[in-house]
Design an enzyme around this catalytic site. Sequence first.
Site, PDB file in Angstrom:
ATOM      1  N   ASN A   9       0.751  -1.333  -0.043  1.00 58.71           N
ATOM      2  CA  ASN A   9      -0.070  -0.085  -0.108  1.00 58.71           C
ATOM      3  C   ASN A   9       0.984   1.242   0.024  1.00 58.71           C
ATOM      4  OD1 ASN A   9      -1.816   1.982   0.446  1.00 58.71           O
ATOM      5  ND2 ASN A   9      -2.324   1.571   2.627  1.00 58.71           N
ATOM      6  N   TRP A  10       0.894   1.844  -1.070  1.00 55.30           N
ATOM      7  CA  TRP A  10       1.838   3.049  -1.311  1.00 55.30           C
ATOM      8  C   TRP A  10       1.271   4.107  -0.467  1.00 55.30           C
ATOM      9  CZ3 TRP A  10       3.996   3.184  -6.809  1.00 55.30           C
ATOM     10  CH2 TRP A  10       4.680   2.243  -7.396  1.00 55.30           C
ATOM     11  N   LYS A  11      -0.033   4.281  -0.049  1.00 52.93           N
ATOM     12  CA  LYS A  11      -0.517   5.580   0.375  1.00 52.93           C
ATOM     13  C   LYS A  11      -0.170   6.714  -0.354  1.00 52.93           C
ATOM     14  CE  LYS A  11      -0.202   3.189   4.863  1.00 52.93           C
ATOM     15  NZ  LYS A  11       0.095   3.008   6.251  1.00 52.93           N
ATOM     16  N   HIS A  96      -9.472   0.657   5.274  1.00 48.51           N
ATOM     17  CA  HIS A  96      -7.987   0.688   5.807  1.00 48.51           C
ATOM     18  C   HIS A  96      -8.088   1.612   7.043  1.00 48.51           C
ATOM     19  CE1 HIS A  96      -3.967   2.038   6.353  1.00 48.51           C
ATOM     20  NE2 HIS A  96      -3.781   1.058   5.598  1.00 48.51           N
ATOM     21  N   GLU A  98      -6.606   4.120   8.203  1.00 50.16           N
ATOM     22  CA  GLU A  98      -6.439   5.587   7.933  1.00 50.16           C
ATOM     23  C   GLU A  98      -7.897   6.187   7.375  1.00 50.16           C
ATOM     24  OE1 GLU A  98      -2.921   5.542   5.636  1.00 50.16           O
ATOM     25  OE2 GLU A  98      -1.839   4.834   7.421  1.00 50.16           O
ATOM     26  N   GLU A 168      -5.063  -5.268  10.601  1.00 49.38           N
ATOM     27  CA  GLU A 168      -4.107  -4.315  11.016  1.00 49.38           C
ATOM     28  C   GLU A 168      -4.287  -3.740  12.536  1.00 49.38           C
ATOM     29  OE1 GLU A 168      -3.919  -1.007   7.752  1.00 49.38           O
ATOM     30  OE2 GLU A 168      -6.110  -1.361   8.205  1.00 49.38           O
ATOM     31  N   GLY A 174       3.141   2.722  14.484  1.00 46.53           N
ATOM     32  CA  GLY A 174       3.479   4.196  14.789  1.00 46.53           C
ATOM     33  C   GLY A 174       3.375   4.458  16.228  1.00 46.53           C
ATOM     34  N   SER A 214       3.071  -3.572  10.403  1.00 43.72           N
ATOM     35  CA  SER A 214       4.622  -3.274  10.204  1.00 43.72           C
ATOM     36  C   SER A 214       5.435  -4.405   9.859  1.00 43.72           C
ATOM     37  CB  SER A 214       5.022  -2.453  11.583  1.00 43.72           C
ATOM     38  OG  SER A 214       4.694  -1.272  11.652  1.00 43.72           O
ATOM     39  N   GLY A 235       3.072  -1.238   4.033  1.00 41.61           N
ATOM     40  CA  GLY A 235       3.208   0.150   4.321  1.00 41.61           C
ATOM     41  C   GLY A 235       4.340   0.611   3.511  1.00 41.61           C
ATOM     42  N   GLY A 236       5.080   1.420   4.398  1.00 45.20           N
ATOM     43  CA  GLY A 236       6.490   2.100   4.207  1.00 45.20           C
ATOM     44  C   GLY A 236       7.415   1.357   3.384  1.00 45.20           C
TER      45      GLY A 236
END
Length: 253
Positions: A9-11, A96, A98, A168, A174, A214, A235-236
């Site tokens: 997921n590149w967000k 998601h 977010e 998730e 975070g 993560s 994610g990242g």
Amino acid sequence: MRRKIVAGNWKMNKNVIDAQQLMIQLLSYKNNNTTNCEVWIAPPSLYLMMAKDIFEKDEIGVFSQDMSEHESGAYTGELSADMLESIDVTGSLIGHSERRQYHGETDSHCNRKIKLALDKGLIPVYCNGETLEQRKAGQHFEVVKNQTEVALFTLSAEEIKKVVIAYEPVWAIGTGETATPEQAQEIHAHIRSIIAAKYGQEVADEISILYGGSVKPDNAKEIFSQPDIDGGLIGGAALKLEDFSKIIEGFNA
């Protein structure tokens, strides 16, 4: 056998040049390496058609990061299932954390989106999971159970088998907190048992459940070795080929 999946997921990251470069790098990696899982990406919606052009032989699945609960109409900024189907994307992330946090998305919204996606032949990747406060209060099993039932239990057995679930743990993203592979497996098994209680074990055993907490190159193999974890929603670490490829290789023997 359940499908094994690593999805990135590149967000809201990458300009068009950098996005194109990463897609080309990823395609080259996929074509030159044996992977024991499916590889999917969810780039920003602006880049979906470019992704489909680059991955024209469907070596890599292309997903939107969200889609509308409405079929069409005066909903500025939204993408419909019909629009996504018309450019031949693979599916869409739905629910998601977010989207829930910043846009007030609920499981009822997710339910409507999932049904629209299925109607258009898209794969819904339904995201759920508890917050830090809910985990500390010991509510995580009940929260995930309620999310699963509200979003998915209006589906038929044949429909739910086409859904991919991504758990998730919001509390482990975070926050400085870390979910162990055992904690992740515990919830994945719980989700599968909830589905089995409604639809039967055979149906539950066909559904892929991804872990979205993560996953990194140094923990991917251990996480993916858990019996009810069928891959990861990344994610990242999906934004750099070096990291993403090592996570994909977490499925290698």
